[in-house]
Design a protein around this motif. Structure first.
Motif, PDB file in Angstrom:
ATOM      1  N   UNK A 158      56.868  79.751  36.135  1.00  0.00           N
ATOM      2  CA  UNK A 158      56.050  79.466  37.329  1.00  0.00           C
ATOM      3  C   UNK A 158      54.893  78.564  36.931  1.00  0.00           C
ATOM      4  N   UNK A 159      54.266  78.904  35.818  1.00  0.00           N
ATOM      5  CA  UNK A 159      53.132  78.142  35.314  1.00  0.00           C
ATOM      6  C   UNK A 159      53.543  76.703  35.041  1.00  0.00           C
ATOM      7  N   UNK A 183      55.796  75.167  36.424  1.00  0.00           N
ATOM      8  CA  UNK A 183      56.363  74.612  37.664  1.00  0.00           C
ATOM      9  C   UNK A 183      57.857  74.318  37.546  1.00  0.00           C
ATOM     10  N   UNK A 205      59.364  93.294  41.042  1.00  0.00           N
ATOM     11  CA  UNK A 205      58.565  94.085  41.976  1.00  0.00           C
ATOM     12  C   UNK A 205      57.101  94.108  41.538  1.00  0.00           C
ATOM     13  N   UNK A 246      53.870  92.783  43.518  1.00  0.00           N
ATOM     14  CA  UNK A 246      52.681  93.599  43.804  1.00  0.00           C
ATOM     15  C   UNK A 246      51.412  92.874  43.362  1.00  0.00           C
ATOM     16  N   UNK A 297      52.133  87.365  42.741  1.00  0.00           N
ATOM     17  CA  UNK A 297      52.680  86.165  42.097  1.00  0.00           C
ATOM     18  C   UNK A 297      53.969  85.731  42.807  1.00  0.00           C
ATOM     19  N   UNK A 350      58.466  82.109  44.775  1.00  0.00           N
ATOM     20  CA  UNK A 350      57.165  81.979  44.128  1.00  0.00           C
ATOM     21  C   UNK A 350      56.118  81.923  45.248  1.00  0.00           C
ATOM     22  N   UNK A 391      50.531  80.665  47.978  1.00  0.00           N
ATOM     23  CA  UNK A 391      49.106  80.820  47.693  1.00  0.00           C
ATOM     24  C   UNK A 391      48.939  82.139  46.968  1.00  0.00           C
ATOM     25  N   UNK A 392      48.886  82.112  45.659  1.00  0.00           N
ATOM     26  CA  UNK A 392      48.768  83.383  44.943  1.00  0.00           C
ATOM     27  C   UNK A 392      47.506  84.118  45.382  1.00  0.00           C
ATOM     28  N   UNK A 393      47.659  85.379  45.712  1.00  0.00           N
ATOM     29  CA  UNK A 393      46.524  86.229  46.072  1.00  0.00           C
ATOM     30  C   UNK A 393      46.409  87.254  44.962  1.00  0.00           C
ATOM     31  N   UNK A 394      45.245  87.357  44.361  1.00  0.00           N
ATOM     32  CA  UNK A 394      45.063  88.394  43.362  1.00  0.00           C
ATOM     33  C   UNK A 394      44.806  89.698  44.088  1.00  0.00           C
ATOM     34  N   UNK A 395      45.361  90.770  43.545  1.00  0.00           N
ATOM     35  CA  UNK A 395      45.130  92.084  44.124  1.00  0.00           C
ATOM     36  C   UNK A 395      44.405  92.947  43.102  1.00  0.00           C
ATOM     37  N   UNK A 433      41.466  93.366  37.385  1.00  0.00           N
ATOM     38  CA  UNK A 433      42.220  92.516  38.298  1.00  0.00           C
ATOM     39  C   UNK A 433      43.261  91.738  37.514  1.00  0.00           C
TER      40      UNK A 433
END
Lengths: 221, 221
Positions: free
Chosen positions: A9-10, A12, A42, A46, A49, A60, A63-67, A221
């Motif tokens: 992913x990094x 691309x 999974x 969560x 990513x 993929x 917009x990656x959201x950090x949780x 995080x």
């Protein structure tokens, strides 16, 4: 395989928004069980990513959201967990009609009376948290607790622990009354937690927890 | 079966700290697949209701801890998600030695220089968030981004998104400089988020995000 998925992913190789290979294909490629692939994907979903959709497969995240996960412990245990001596003082206990904003947040009919509790939590003898709580008296049952002896915070978490609800975090300048009780300057920045909870359809409580300056809520995080 | 498990805990049929029956026994009793039992118990453990240990089996949590999950989105998307117009202004960009507290949090040798960025995020033209960031220049690579055009917040989340680290939340009174930039009164209560992140062993960034009054971080619990 988690590291390799992240690397792709990094780099691309797998672009944002693109579908990734099936679990079966990945299990074959990495020579691992499909359950292992499933668990890794999974976890990455969560963490925000990847995005998994029932029919569209795994993509993929665009917009990656950090949780981040927050623990919301009993106040007493949080204070004792810092190695401090816990204290608690009930300041007021009444039955009263809540302000309209609180009645509407709890979905209560106009005129319904709730238990109104105000209490101070102390660490090593110093006030650190002011609790202003409206509580549905129906949850107390026949053996109504003595809120001089146990905080509503702790009683609820041990007796009605399986609630759902919302929680909000904000900053507020201490009012004159809050400043006096928390022994801080008027206008000091307080860290405020608001919670409204239900048990199924039944409203339980609406509480404002105002933390004295120095409080910090922390997680990974 | 989730409801029945909660009912038993609530009724103290299963007491705090007590071991509950095995997955196999519960699957037999409820007439469901063992995978279904496993999923329900895992969810209740994630919510803090049960505690699962590899050898000791599953127990009712002694002190239930509520867990809340926070989404930490790109600031631009958070503002646009509220239906507001996003704006961004880079205030300063230098290479400098960070203060000792920040160098030590990032595990940097004395004298190491970092990129220091200060920026303002705006919603409908009004400043809402002041960002003060120290950034490891090694992560920028050959194609260094133009931080006048894209915020470090957004660039990092899309280019170095798979970091780990810690995050803290607190309240602080606005300093004179912060008050001027955020166009609020000196001493106004700001909601502050501090983050320190790594990618593997490599320190990435240490940032302080100070939100103007009115900001509220909300989630379900």
């Amino acid at each position: 395989m988690r590291e390799e998925v992240l690397r792709r992913i990094r780099a691309r190789d797998w672009a944002p928004g693109a579908a990734i290979p099936t679990e079966e294909a990945l299990a074959g490629e990495f020579g691992v069980a499909r359950a292992t692939v499933n668990r890794a994907l999974r976890e990455l979903a969560e963490e925000g990513v990847l995005e998994r959709r029932r029919k569209a497969g795994t993509r993929v995240a665009l917009h990656p959201v950090r949780k981040a996960t927050l623990d919301i412990p009993v106040t007493r245990l949080e204070i004792e967990g810092r190695g401090q001596r816990y204290g608690y003082r009930l300041l007021a206990e009444d039955r009263d009609e809540p302000p309209p904003a609180i009645a509407s947040r709890l979905g209560l009919a106009k005129g319904a009376a709730l238990l109104h509790l105000t209490a101070l939590h102390l660490a090593d003898g110093r006030p650190v948290l002011l609790e202003d709580r409206w509580l549905n008296p129906e949850v107390l049952g026949r053996a109504a607790p003595d809120f001089h002896a146990v905080s509503a915070n702790e009683w609820l978490l041990t007796h009605v622990p399986y609630t759902t609800g919302d929680i909000g975090f904000s900053a507020a300048n201490a009012s004159a009354a809050e400043a006096r009780l928390l022994e801080v300057a008027e206008g000091a920045a307080l860290f405020v937690i608001d919670r409204t909870t239900w048990e199924g359809e039944r409203p339980i409580t609406c509480v404002r927890l105002a933390h004295a300056p120095g409080y910090r809520m922390q997680t990974m995080v």
